[in-house]
Structure formats: C-alpha cells, structure tokens
Design a protein around this motif. Structure first.
Motif, PDB file in Angstrom:
ATOM      1  N   TRP A 153       0.807  -1.219   0.000  1.00 52.15           N
ATOM      2  CA  TRP A 153       0.000   0.000   0.000  1.00 52.15           C
ATOM      3  C   TRP A 153       0.845   1.276   0.000  1.00 52.15           C
ATOM      4  N   SER A 154       2.139   1.166  -0.195  1.00 51.28           N
ATOM      5  CA  SER A 154       2.962   2.364  -0.328  1.00 51.28           C
ATOM      6  C   SER A 154       2.608   3.079  -1.631  1.00 51.28           C
ATOM      7  N   PHE A 155       3.075   4.320  -1.769  1.00 54.71           N
ATOM      8  CA  PHE A 155       2.815   5.051  -3.005  1.00 54.71           C
ATOM      9  C   PHE A 155       3.332   4.274  -4.205  1.00 54.71           C
ATOM     10  N   GLU A 156       4.539   3.717  -4.074  1.00 54.43           N
ATOM     11  CA  GLU A 156       5.117   2.973  -5.195  1.00 54.43           C
ATOM     12  C   GLU A 156       4.285   1.749  -5.542  1.00 54.43           C
ATOM     13  N   GLY A 157       3.812   1.031  -4.501  1.00 55.61           N
ATOM     14  CA  GLY A 157       2.990  -0.146  -4.758  1.00 55.61           C
ATOM     15  C   GLY A 157       1.672   0.198  -5.422  1.00 55.61           C
ATOM     16  N   LEU A 158       1.021   1.251  -4.942  1.00 58.13           N
ATOM     17  CA  LEU A 158      -0.242   1.675  -5.551  1.00 58.13           C
ATOM     18  C   LEU A 158      -0.030   2.218  -6.955  1.00 58.13           C
ATOM     19  N   LYS A 159       1.064   2.933  -7.144  1.00 55.87           N
ATOM     20  CA  LYS A 159       1.355   3.475  -8.472  1.00 55.87           C
ATOM     21  C   LYS A 159       1.456   2.350  -9.500  1.00 55.87           C
ATOM     22  N   ALA A 160       2.169   1.289  -9.139  1.00 58.34           N
ATOM     23  CA  ALA A 160       2.315   0.163 -10.060  1.00 58.34           C
ATOM     24  C   ALA A 160       0.960  -0.469 -10.377  1.00 58.34           C
ATOM     25  N   ALA A 161       0.124  -0.639  -9.341  1.00 57.01           N
ATOM     26  CA  ALA A 161      -1.180  -1.266  -9.543  1.00 57.01           C
ATOM     27  C   ALA A 161      -2.108  -0.374 -10.363  1.00 57.01           C
ATOM     28  N   VAL A 162      -2.108   0.914 -10.075  1.00 49.51           N
ATOM     29  CA  VAL A 162      -2.998   1.826 -10.804  1.00 49.51           C
ATOM     30  C   VAL A 162      -2.531   1.993 -12.247  1.00 49.51           C
ATOM     31  N   ASP A 163      -1.233   2.095 -12.465  1.00 51.77           N
ATOM     32  CA  ASP A 163      -0.725   2.213 -13.842  1.00 51.77           C
ATOM     33  C   ASP A 163      -1.125   0.997 -14.673  1.00 51.77           C
ATOM     34  N   GLN A 164      -1.065  -0.172 -14.053  1.00 52.97           N
ATOM     35  CA  GLN A 164      -1.487  -1.377 -14.770  1.00 52.97           C
ATOM     36  C   GLN A 164      -2.989  -1.332 -15.064  1.00 52.97           C
ATOM     37  N   ALA A 165      -3.775  -0.889 -14.083  1.00 57.32           N
ATOM     38  CA  ALA A 165      -5.227  -0.787 -14.295  1.00 57.32           C
ATOM     39  C   ALA A 165      -5.549   0.240 -15.375  1.00 57.32           C
ATOM     40  N   LEU A 166      -4.811   1.348 -15.413  1.00 60.19           N
ATOM     41  CA  LEU A 166      -5.029   2.351 -16.458  1.00 60.19           C
ATOM     42  C   LEU A 166      -4.690   1.794 -17.835  1.00 60.19           C
TER      43      LEU A 166
END
Length: 294
Positions: free
Chosen positions: A253-266
C-alpha cells in the motif's frame, strides 16, 4: 507458511541383535562381525534391517512431498483468489465517502481502522502523493470504508466518521486526516465522543457539534459501521490498511505499490477502450462498471 517436513528417524529394534552369533555362553563376546563374515544369519538380518530403513525413508520422503505439494496448491489457490476482482456491488460504493471524478477509469478502495498506526502512516505519508498524482488528475476515484477491529473505541471513531459524513460529505476527508494526525496509542481507549467532537470542530468548520455528540451517545450510526464491517468480512479483509484497485487486493500500500497497480489498471482500461471503441469507455462511474473488493 513454513512447512517442516517430518524428520527421518531409525526404526527402533533394527540394529544388531544382542546375544547374536559370534558369542557363546561361557566365553567373552568379541566385536560384532561384519556382514557376510562367518555364518549367513547376521548378514541376512543386517540386510533386512537396511531394507526396512530404506522403505521407511522413502515412505517418509513421499509423505513429506505430498504435504508440501498440498500446501503449495492451497497457497496458489489463495493467491489466485486474491488476484481476482470482486463483484462490482460488493463494497456498496454508492453509500461510501468518495473523492475524485465520478468518471475516473480506476476505482481505489481503502479499508481502515482509526486506531491502526499503519493506517495513520498511509493517510499522512502515502496518500497525499497518491492524491496529487492520480485523484486530482481525474484518473482515480477513491473510497474510504471503515473496518474497526482493534478496540471498542475503533467503533466509536468509525461512527463519528459516519456522522460527520452525514452532515458534510466533503468535510469528512478533513476529519479523517485530522483524526489520523491526532491518533492516540493503539492499546488505549482515547477515541471518546467528546474527543471526536473536538476533532470535528477543528477539521470541519460549521459542523453541528451538539448533533454529532448526540449521534455518538445514541449510537445512531452503529448500523452503518456494522454494515461496513460485514462488507470487509465478505471481502476477506484480514488487516488494515487494505487497499484495492479495481477490485483487486494490493498487498503493497505504499505510493510505489499503488502506483504500479494503478498504472497497470489504467493500461488495461485503455486497452479495453481501444477494443470497444469510443462508446465503450474504459472506466465508467464508480460503484457501477468499476469494481471494488478484496
């Protein structure tokens, strides 16, 4: 889960027999004979013992292999379930506090307990960067759901959030932030109605403090908190903070972890939009076509 395989131990009673061949009554016993020396009885007994040990060793190894394989399959099944998106209506997003554009292509949901120190860390240290990069830019619609479990005043704090949300849907985010800033020790009951009303006064100008206090003392919003907790249980939430991106649990749930997940979802939403054409947009409004769950 660490698997400790059974240790292989010699079977009792499989060593050389006491009083076997090589000793006679009235004479001093000599050292045991090597297999194959003298008469054949001792050699056969030793070979049979070795064969039994070999069978036992293979049986032990085979049992351990079966256990390891079963556990590995169970873990793989659990991880596969975590990767699957939950049904779109699981979170009842239409009644949860939301932040960001309703047409954002990605939905992010957080479960939190106001007494959880890691939730405080997420809110104060990780969320501001995430909000600036994804929520403020229209890429993410963010939802907050209570999951109180640490102590009795976890419920009181969650009810306060629901009561503030009922009065000021936009002001609730300032309340959440301020309450996390003023979080007390996890092992103490600090979230009293009076304390929570004072936090609301600081965070939400114009809040009806007396109404909020009455709501907390009467437990008016206990049902909403229980409903959120039931959602968390059905979704398989096992701790806080728990964050989900388009219905998929994100362990980091760190910024980096969420960034990776959201970028993939986008990226997935963009690919879906290209396949569907202009009318088949990759997002949809939160709580409908985008998914939430754990």
């Amino acid at each position: 889960m660490e698997i400790v395989p059974p240790r292989s131990t010699p079977a009792s009673g499989t060593g050389p027999q006491a009083g076997g061949r090589g000793s006679q009554a009235g004479t001093r016993s000599g050292p045991p004979r090597r297999p194959g020396s003298g008469s054949g009885g001792y050699g056969r007994s030793r070979r049979e013992a070795e064969a039994r040990r070999r069978r036992l060793r293979w049986l032990t190894l085979g049992t351990a292999a079966v256990i390891v394989l079963a556990v590995a399959l169970a873990v793989a099944a659990t991880r596969q379930a975590d990767r699957q998106a939950a049904p779109a209506d699981l979170f009842q997003l239409e009644r949860q506090p939301a932040l960001g554009s309703a047409s954002a292509p990605v939905t992010v949901v957080e479960f939190a307990d106001f007494k959880c120190p890691y939730c405080r860390e997420f809110t104060l240290n990780e969320f501001p960067r995430f909000k600036e990069a994804y929520i403020d830019t229209g890429k993410v619609r963010f939802y907050f759901i209570n999951y109180p479990f640490i102590g009795p005043d976890s419920d009181t704090a969650a009810q306060a959030m629901e009561a503030v949300y009922a009065q000021s849907p936009e002001g609730v985010w300032a309340f959440i932030d301020r309450l996390m800033q003023l979080q007390g020790p996890e092992d103490q009951q600090w979230a009293t109605p009076e304390f929570l009303v004072d936090v609301a006064r600081q965070a939400v100008p114009g809040i009806d403090a007396q109404r909020l206090l009455d709501d907390l003392r009467s437990g008016r919003y206990a049902g909403e908190v229980d409903a959120d907790r039931a959602i968390a249980v059905r979704a398989g939430v096992r701790g806080t903070p728990s964050v989900f991106v388009n219905g998929k649990f994100v362990e980091n749930w760190s910024f980096e972890g969420l960034k990776a997940a959201v970028d993939q979802a986008l990226a997935e939403a963009g690919s879906s939009g290209e396949r569907d054409g202009p009318s088949g947009a990759g997002g949809g409004s939160a709580g409908t076509s985008s998914q939430g769950g754990s």
